[in-house]
Scaffold this active site. Structure first.
Site, PDB file in Angstrom:
ATOM      1  N   HIS A 123       5.839   0.171   5.414  1.00  0.00           N
ATOM      2  CA  HIS A 123       5.119  -0.959   6.008  1.00  0.00           C
ATOM      3  C   HIS A 123       4.628  -1.832   4.844  1.00  0.00           C
ATOM      4  O   HIS A 123       4.349  -1.320   3.764  1.00  0.00           O
ATOM      5  CB  HIS A 123       3.940  -0.385   6.793  1.00  0.00           C
ATOM      6  CG  HIS A 123       3.178  -1.361   7.620  1.00  0.00           C
ATOM      7  ND1 HIS A 123       2.202  -2.163   7.083  1.00  0.00           N
ATOM      8  CD2 HIS A 123       3.221  -1.658   8.935  1.00  0.00           C
ATOM      9  CE1 HIS A 123       1.679  -2.910   8.048  1.00  0.00           C
ATOM     10  NE2 HIS A 123       2.280  -2.621   9.194  1.00  0.00           N
ATOM     11  N   ASP A 200       0.903   7.424   3.932  1.00  0.00           N
ATOM     12  CA  ASP A 200       0.518   6.456   4.956  1.00  0.00           C
ATOM     13  C   ASP A 200       0.758   7.146   6.299  1.00  0.00           C
ATOM     14  O   ASP A 200       1.894   7.255   6.763  1.00  0.00           O
ATOM     15  CB  ASP A 200       1.382   5.197   4.802  1.00  0.00           C
ATOM     16  CG  ASP A 200       1.185   4.242   5.960  1.00  0.00           C
ATOM     17  OD1 ASP A 200       0.369   4.528   6.864  1.00  0.00           O
ATOM     18  OD2 ASP A 200       1.858   3.190   5.975  1.00  0.00           O
ATOM     19  N   GLN A 203       1.128   6.191  11.508  1.00  0.00           N
ATOM     20  CA  GLN A 203       1.935   6.506  12.697  1.00  0.00           C
ATOM     21  C   GLN A 203       2.083   7.999  12.946  1.00  0.00           C
ATOM     22  O   GLN A 203       2.833   8.396  13.848  1.00  0.00           O
ATOM     23  CB  GLN A 203       3.340   5.885  12.560  1.00  0.00           C
ATOM     24  CG  GLN A 203       3.349   4.377  12.489  1.00  0.00           C
ATOM     25  CD  GLN A 203       2.923   3.699  13.798  1.00  0.00           C
ATOM     26  OE1 GLN A 203       2.816   4.344  14.843  1.00  0.00           O
ATOM     27  NE2 GLN A 203       2.664   2.413  13.740  1.00  0.00           N
ATOM     28  N   LYS A 226      -4.931   2.965  16.431  1.00  0.00           N
ATOM     29  CA  LYS A 226      -3.661   3.486  16.929  1.00  0.00           C
ATOM     30  C   LYS A 226      -3.848   4.864  17.574  1.00  0.00           C
ATOM     31  O   LYS A 226      -2.903   5.477  18.040  1.00  0.00           O
ATOM     32  CB  LYS A 226      -2.642   3.593  15.789  1.00  0.00           C
ATOM     33  CG  LYS A 226      -2.238   2.234  15.217  1.00  0.00           C
ATOM     34  CD  LYS A 226      -1.181   2.407  14.147  1.00  0.00           C
ATOM     35  CE  LYS A 226      -1.083   1.223  13.222  1.00  0.00           C
ATOM     36  NZ  LYS A 226      -0.386   0.076  13.780  1.00  0.00           N
ATOM     37  N   CYS A 366       6.392  -5.706  10.196  1.00  0.00           N
ATOM     38  CA  CYS A 366       5.757  -5.619   8.871  1.00  0.00           C
ATOM     39  C   CYS A 366       6.579  -4.736   7.935  1.00  0.00           C
ATOM     40  O   CYS A 366       6.035  -3.959   7.147  1.00  0.00           O
ATOM     41  CB  CYS A 366       4.335  -5.089   8.950  1.00  0.00           C
ATOM     42  SG  CYS A 366       3.226  -6.175   9.813  1.00  0.00           S
TER      43      CYS A 366
END
Ligand code: PMP
Length: 409
Positions: A123, A200, A203, A226, A366
């Site tokens: 991202h 990261d 997700q 999220k 992104c």
């Protein structure tokens, strides 16, 4: 059935909405999730019953707000397997968490000529902060290639890690392809080569059991919005020994123990990194979101998402002229499906689906370098969560078949 989806759906007031007279089919969960009543009520209760600033007053309201605030930190620390809540820094979002690592730990520890290793599927929030730092300090950035099936090229990783980068920073789950990267395996090799590993997890934390000890990472970034919590609250996990030896980014109230005209002493972890009044309602909402997900069980969440993703991929694979991106191996992917239908532009497709009450994402997600690698200008993306059903996957497939007829492809 691993989750009682019928019951779960009643917890989300927004799912009763109709769009253009049709029931809302919300398939944009990778962008942000919807919020259950329990989270909305926790924020409401805070404002109705104990609104006050935290860590400051000795009065009852401030004490209650501080307890709720710090309990949320402990809940999140447990949720991701941190050793102590001192390792959890509250920020605005995953983007700020990654920038914070770049601007503090990395800025202090990297020297001109050092390398940073990323992957081609990152991202922008895990690319641009490193590019900015690289420009400032004269660093070199390498990217692990992806294979055509959307998984990382292991041989390429092994070559690049031998170059001894100081940092290896990667997405646990790709927001554009759904690929789940083998973080632990990679972290081991990266550590052997002396790299610090940053994950990261924007997700992954909302969708599957995530444990920082199992991943063997040094830093991890996530976003509350999220995972059922409000926007404006993000979380940075950092290994305690690393955070202890890192200077704060911002100065001000909360982050100091004492201040004199000629200097100041920093507060203990984690407050050293939290200057100013924090997002109290966001943190309290996050605590309620963690409770909600913990009650469902993250392994159950993962099983549910595997079921719906497998089902949706099987059905989508039969739609004429539909190109699906990413691996078909369900164990290697999260509940994100990127696709293109013939030569219809992703934005046009998303607009058509919107007229039928279906919310999907279209664009570059992104992740422009990834789109360049896939040689597509954009993709459409359906992403599922705890309240989505196979029936909704059917509705998506039928709408795509209708769109294909409309465009005569
Ligand atoms: N990383 C990944 C993999 C993401 O999907 C996102 C959100 N799309 C981010 C980072 C950034 O999250 P936020 O916008 O909440 O900072």
């Amino acid at each position: 059935m691993t989750l009682n989806v019928t019951k779960i759906r009643t917890d989300f007031p927004i799912l009763k909405r109709k769009i253009a007279g049709k029931p809302l089919v919300y398939l944009d969960n990778a962008a942000t999730s919807q919020k259950p009543k329990a989270v909305i009520a926790a924020i409401d209760r805070y404002y109705q019953e104990y609104n006050a600033n935290v860590h400051r007053g000795v009065h009852r309201l401030s004490e209650e707000a501080t307890i709720a605030f710090e309990q949320s930190r402990e809940k999140f620390a447990r949720f991701i397997g941190a050793k102590t809540s001192k390792e959890i820094i509250f920020v605005r979002n995953a983007t700020e968490a990654l920038n914070l690592v770049a601007l503090t730990w990395a800025r202090a520890n990297l020297r001109s000529g050092d390398r940073i290793l990323l992957t081609e599927m990152e991202h922008h929030s895990n690319i641009v902060p490193w590019q900015m730092l690289a420009k400032e300090k004269g660093l070199r950035i390498d990217y692990v290639e992806i294979r055509d099936d959307g998984t990382l090229n292991w041989e390429n990783f092994e070559q690049l890690i031998k170059e001894r980068p100081k940092i290896f920073s990667l997405a646990h789950v790709s927001n554009a392809l759904g690929t789940i990267n083998p973080v632990r395996q990679m972290a081991r090799e990266a550590h052997e080569m002396g790299a610090t590993v940053i994950v990261d997890a924007a997700q992954s934390v909302p969708h599957m059991p995530v444990n920082v000890a199992d991943l063997e990472c040094d830093f991890l970034a996530a976003s509350g919005h999220k995972m059922l919590a409000p926007t404006g609250i993000g979380m940075l996990y950092g290994r305690q020994d690393l955070l202890e030896h890192t200077e704060p980014l911002m100065g001000g109230g909360e982050m100091i123990k004492e201040v004199h005209l000629q200097g100041a002493r920093w507060n203990d972890l984690p407050w050293k990194f939290e200057a100013g009044t924090p997002n109290i309602e966001g943190v309290i909402g996050l605590g309620a979101a963690v409770d909600y997900l913990t009650k469902l069980g993250m392994q159950n969440v993962r099983e549910h998402e595997k079921d719906i993703t497998r089902y949706a991929i099987e059905r989508l694979a039969n739609v004429k002229s539909l190109a699906l991106y990413g691996t078909r191996e369900i164990e290697k992917r999260g509940a994100v499906i990127s696709f293109n239908l013939g030569d219809i532009h992703a934005h046009d497709l998303a607009t058509i689906l919107d007229t039928q009450g279906i919310a999907i994402r279209s664009g570059q997600h992104c992740a422009e370098p990834l789109m360049e690698r896939l040689k597509v200008p954009a993709t459409s993306r359906a992403s599922f969560y705890i309240y989505n059903t196979r029936r909704e996957a059917d509705i998506l497939v039928r709408a795509l078949e209708k769109a294909a007829k409309m465009f005569k492809i």
